[in-house]
Design a protein around this motif. Sequence first.
Motif, PDB file in Angstrom:
ATOM      1  N   THR A   1       0.765  -1.268  -0.088  1.00 51.89           N
ATOM      2  CA  THR A   1       0.210  -0.348   0.057  1.00 51.89           C
ATOM      3  C   THR A   1       0.712   1.339   0.016  1.00 51.89           C
ATOM      4  O   THR A   1       0.342   2.130   0.391  1.00 51.89           O
ATOM      5  CB  THR A   1      -0.839   0.130   1.660  1.00 51.89           C
ATOM      6  N   SER A   2       1.748   1.456  -0.596  1.00 52.22           N
ATOM      7  CA  SER A   2       3.198   2.138  -0.090  1.00 52.22           C
ATOM      8  C   SER A   2       4.315   1.343  -0.359  1.00 52.22           C
ATOM      9  O   SER A   2       4.742   1.044  -1.162  1.00 52.22           O
ATOM     10  CB  SER A   2       3.355   2.886   2.030  1.00 52.22           C
TER      11      SER A   2
ATOM     12  N   ILE B   1       8.540   0.941  -1.910  1.00 56.85           N
ATOM     13  CA  ILE B   1       8.693  -0.128  -2.789  1.00 56.85           C
ATOM     14  C   ILE B   1       7.893  -1.824  -3.357  1.00 56.85           C
ATOM     15  O   ILE B   1       7.581  -1.408  -4.680  1.00 56.85           O
ATOM     16  CB  ILE B   1       9.652  -1.072  -1.618  1.00 56.85           C
TER      17      ILE B   1
ATOM     18  N   PHE C   1      -1.570  -1.627   4.622  1.00 58.45           N
ATOM     19  CA  PHE C   1      -1.761  -0.472   6.210  1.00 58.45           C
ATOM     20  C   PHE C   1      -2.542   1.009   5.342  1.00 58.45           C
ATOM     21  O   PHE C   1      -1.382   0.847   4.031  1.00 58.45           O
ATOM     22  CB  PHE C   1      -1.956  -0.629   7.356  1.00 58.45           C
TER      23      PHE C   1
ATOM     24  N   ASP D   1      -2.147  -8.535   8.865  1.00 60.55           N
ATOM     25  CA  ASP D   1      -1.327  -8.075   9.701  1.00 60.55           C
ATOM     26  C   ASP D   1      -0.374  -9.192   9.807  1.00 60.55           C
ATOM     27  O   ASP D   1      -0.385 -10.171  10.309  1.00 60.55           O
ATOM     28  CB  ASP D   1      -1.683  -7.727  10.796  1.00 60.55           C
ATOM     29  N   LEU D   2       0.865  -9.267   9.267  1.00 63.11           N
ATOM     30  CA  LEU D   2       2.171 -10.097   9.046  1.00 63.11           C
ATOM     31  C   LEU D   2       2.750 -10.518   9.576  1.00 63.11           C
ATOM     32  O   LEU D   2       3.415 -11.465  10.483  1.00 63.11           O
ATOM     33  CB  LEU D   2       2.972  -9.691   7.892  1.00 63.11           C
TER      34      LEU D   2
ATOM     35  N   ASN E   1       7.534  -8.197   0.633  1.00 65.09           N
ATOM     36  CA  ASN E   1       8.201  -6.874   0.370  1.00 65.09           C
ATOM     37  C   ASN E   1       8.316  -6.162   2.229  1.00 65.09           C
ATOM     38  O   ASN E   1       8.489  -4.975   2.608  1.00 65.09           O
ATOM     39  CB  ASN E   1       7.672  -5.756  -0.050  1.00 65.09           C
TER      40      ASN E   1
ATOM     41  N   TYR F   1      17.173  -5.259  12.895  1.00 61.92           N
ATOM     42  CA  TYR F   1      16.236  -4.600  11.495  1.00 61.92           C
ATOM     43  C   TYR F   1      17.152  -5.712  11.014  1.00 61.92           C
ATOM     44  O   TYR F   1      17.246  -6.090   9.603  1.00 61.92           O
ATOM     45  CB  TYR F   1      16.361  -3.564  10.972  1.00 61.92           C
TER      46      TYR F   1
ATOM     47  N   LYS G   1      17.147  -8.868   7.936  1.00 65.05           N
ATOM     48  CA  LYS G   1      17.110  -8.592   6.660  1.00 65.05           C
ATOM     49  C   LYS G   1      18.947 -10.167   6.847  1.00 65.05           C
ATOM     50  O   LYS G   1      18.895 -10.624   6.162  1.00 65.05           O
ATOM     51  CB  LYS G   1      18.354  -7.495   6.477  1.00 65.05           C
TER      52      LYS G   1
ATOM     53  N   VAL H   1      15.947   4.435  -0.255  1.00 64.20           N
ATOM     54  CA  VAL H   1      14.777   4.725  -1.096  1.00 64.20           C
ATOM     55  C   VAL H   1      13.909   5.620  -0.219  1.00 64.20           C
ATOM     56  O   VAL H   1      13.643   5.337   0.896  1.00 64.20           O
ATOM     57  CB  VAL H   1      14.534   3.010  -1.537  1.00 64.20           C
TER      58      VAL H   1
ATOM     59  N   THR I   1      11.404   6.556   0.835  1.00 57.58           N
ATOM     60  CA  THR I   1       9.606   6.350   1.510  1.00 57.58           C
ATOM     61  C   THR I   1       9.104   6.291   2.923  1.00 57.58           C
ATOM     62  O   THR I   1      10.248   6.537   3.466  1.00 57.58           O
ATOM     63  CB  THR I   1       9.597   4.393   0.916  1.00 57.58           C
TER      64      THR I   1
ATOM     65  N   VAL J   1      11.491   5.824   5.201  1.00 62.32           N
ATOM     66  CA  VAL J   1      13.369   6.488   5.481  1.00 62.32           C
ATOM     67  C   VAL J   1      12.675   7.909   6.005  1.00 62.32           C
ATOM     68  O   VAL J   1      13.770   8.616   6.956  1.00 62.32           O
ATOM     69  CB  VAL J   1      13.835   6.569   4.495  1.00 62.32           C
TER      70      VAL J   1
HETATM   71  P1  NAD Z   1       7.043   1.656   3.557  1.00 58.56           P
HETATM   72  O1  NAD Z   1       6.769   2.121   5.017  1.00 58.56           O
HETATM   73  O2  NAD Z   1       6.830   2.688   2.695  1.00 58.56           O
HETATM   74  O3  NAD Z   1       6.102   0.407   3.416  1.00 58.56           O
HETATM   75  C1  NAD Z   1       5.801  -0.594   4.260  1.00 58.56           C
HETATM   76  C2  NAD Z   1       4.393  -1.674   3.481  1.00 58.56           C
HETATM   77  O4  NAD Z   1       4.737  -2.664   4.826  1.00 58.56           O
HETATM   78  C3  NAD Z   1       2.860  -0.523   3.990  1.00 58.56           C
HETATM   79  O5  NAD Z   1       2.719  -1.246   3.220  1.00 58.56           O
HETATM   80  C4  NAD Z   1       3.042  -0.706   4.793  1.00 58.56           C
HETATM   81  O6  NAD Z   1       1.566  -0.724   4.944  1.00 58.56           O
HETATM   82  C5  NAD Z   1       2.558  -2.521   4.957  1.00 58.56           C
HETATM   83  N1  NAD Z   1       3.202  -3.038   6.340  1.00 58.56           N
HETATM   84  C6  NAD Z   1       4.115  -2.193   8.268  1.00 58.56           C
HETATM   85  N2  NAD Z   1       3.332  -3.594   9.156  1.00 58.56           N
HETATM   86  C7  NAD Z   1       2.905  -4.563   8.132  1.00 58.56           C
HETATM   87  C8  NAD Z   1       2.288  -5.599   8.880  1.00 58.56           C
HETATM   88  N3  NAD Z   1       2.645  -5.934  10.074  1.00 58.56           N
HETATM   89  N4  NAD Z   1       1.506  -6.044   8.315  1.00 58.56           N
HETATM   90  C9  NAD Z   1       1.318  -6.236   6.819  1.00 58.56           C
HETATM   91  N5  NAD Z   1       1.849  -5.256   5.688  1.00 58.56           N
HETATM   92  C10 NAD Z   1       2.899  -4.173   7.121  1.00 58.56           C
HETATM   93  O7  NAD Z   1       8.068   0.437   3.839  1.00 58.56           O
HETATM   94  P2  NAD Z   1       9.243   0.376   2.268  1.00 58.56           P
HETATM   95  O8  NAD Z   1      10.705   1.651   2.859  1.00 58.56           O
HETATM   96  O9  NAD Z   1       8.578   0.644   1.265  1.00 58.56           O
HETATM   97  O10 NAD Z   1       9.992  -1.099   2.731  1.00 58.56           O
HETATM   98  C11 NAD Z   1       9.112  -1.697   2.163  1.00 58.56           C
HETATM   99  C12 NAD Z   1      10.542  -3.140   2.507  1.00 58.56           C
HETATM  100  O11 NAD Z   1      11.569  -2.924   1.859  1.00 58.56           O
HETATM  101  C13 NAD Z   1      10.910  -3.172   3.934  1.00 58.56           C
HETATM  102  O12 NAD Z   1      10.727  -4.610   4.142  1.00 58.56           O
HETATM  103  C14 NAD Z   1      11.672  -2.527   4.071  1.00 58.56           C
HETATM  104  O13 NAD Z   1      12.936  -3.193   4.985  1.00 58.56           O
HETATM  105  C15 NAD Z   1      13.000  -2.956   3.007  1.00 58.56           C
HETATM  106  N6  NAD Z   1      13.761  -1.602   2.220  1.00 58.56           N
HETATM  107  C16 NAD Z   1      13.036  -0.001   2.358  1.00 58.56           C
HETATM  108  C17 NAD Z   1      14.492   0.514   2.130  1.00 58.56           C
HETATM  109  C18 NAD Z   1      14.133   1.604   2.184  1.00 58.56           C
HETATM  110  O14 NAD Z   1      15.371   3.014   2.139  1.00 58.56           O
HETATM  111  N7  NAD Z   1      13.036   2.422   1.980  1.00 58.56           N
HETATM  112  C19 NAD Z   1      15.623   0.062   1.844  1.00 58.56           C
HETATM  113  C20 NAD Z   1      15.776  -0.957   2.064  1.00 58.56           C
HETATM  114  C21 NAD Z   1      14.988  -2.135   1.714  1.00 58.56           C
END
Ligand code: NAD
Length: 255
Positions: free
Chosen positions: A13-14, A16, A36, A59-60, A86, A151, A155, A184, A186, A189
């Motif tokens: 929903t958000s 990546i 969410f 809710d994962l 993801n 984290y 990971k 990234v 988002t 971050v």
């Molecule tokens: P984000 O916060 O934009 O999105 C996270 C998503 O996960 C949202 O859709 C949220 O609703 C969902 N979520 C959170 N808790 C949840 C739960 N309990 N059950 C179901 N859904 C849930 O974050 P993002 O930056 O897009 O991150 C996505 C993935 O990429 C993550 O695994 C993050 O660790 C990884 N990542 C992000 C970055 C970065 O720089 N943003 C870098 C490396 C890895």
Amino acid sequence: NLHGKTALVTGSTSGIGLGIAQVLAKAGANIILNGFGDIEAAKDRVAQYGTTPGYHGADLSDETQIVDMMRYAQSEFGGVDILINNAGIQHVSPVETFPVEKWNAIIAINLSSVFHTTRLALPGMRERNWGRIINIASVHGLVASKEKSAYVAAKHGVVGLTKTTALETAQSGVTCNALCPGWVLTPLVQQQIDKRIADGAAPESARDALLAEKQPSREFVTPEQLGELTLFLCSEGAAQVRGVAWNMDGGWVAQ
Ligand code: NAD
């Protein structure tokens, strides 16, 4: 061309996840969203490519809700061909004061959920002898940063689970790989940039300072770029890419 394939993207929903869901939708896949927040906006972003996405709000952190989500995928879409693990959360704090409930939540959402979706998706993939499991790990699956104990542990765990899954599926049409993004921009971050500002960093330079610390390109990776790499891993050209942890990080781990 992913016509006829169904992709489940957790946490889509958000950020990546939503970016990857859109690239896969554009390539013709059926999409199941999860996560969410503004669900309708996420559905609209996917629907612009001419496919009506499914949605499950599991809710994962709760294994029983994951089981329910995978049942939904089976009954509504005939199973999952492309599994994008993801969903993830972050918390930044020194290890000795790291809140125990945050540790538990990060391990559950960022690591254990990948085990559950994988074990539940694999039987159908094996039956059809085709599948792609792509785990969104992080550069923090390869190297550490301070104050991110849960984290980084989760990971690194995802990268290990990716390799094991790849070995167990090596003689099949199912592949399993991990992507390791650097920064990234988002909400995940932005929250860390906001914390730096709250801790006294100058608002106009907090973003640049965050990049300068770790990412030699000084540019953010985008969800669309991660979507393109995902698309390649879904292609037949990537059929023998197995068990890799592929970084897309502006040079972060080359240092
Ligand atoms: P984000 O916060 O934009 O999105 C996270 C998503 O996960 C949202 O859709 C949220 O609703 C969902 N979520 C959170 N808790 C949840 C739960 N309990 N059950 C179901 N859904 C849930 O974050 P993002 O930056 O897009 O991150 C996505 C993935 O990429 C993550 O695994 C993050 O660790 C990884 N990542 C992000 C970055 C970065 O720089 N943003 C870098 C490396 C890895």
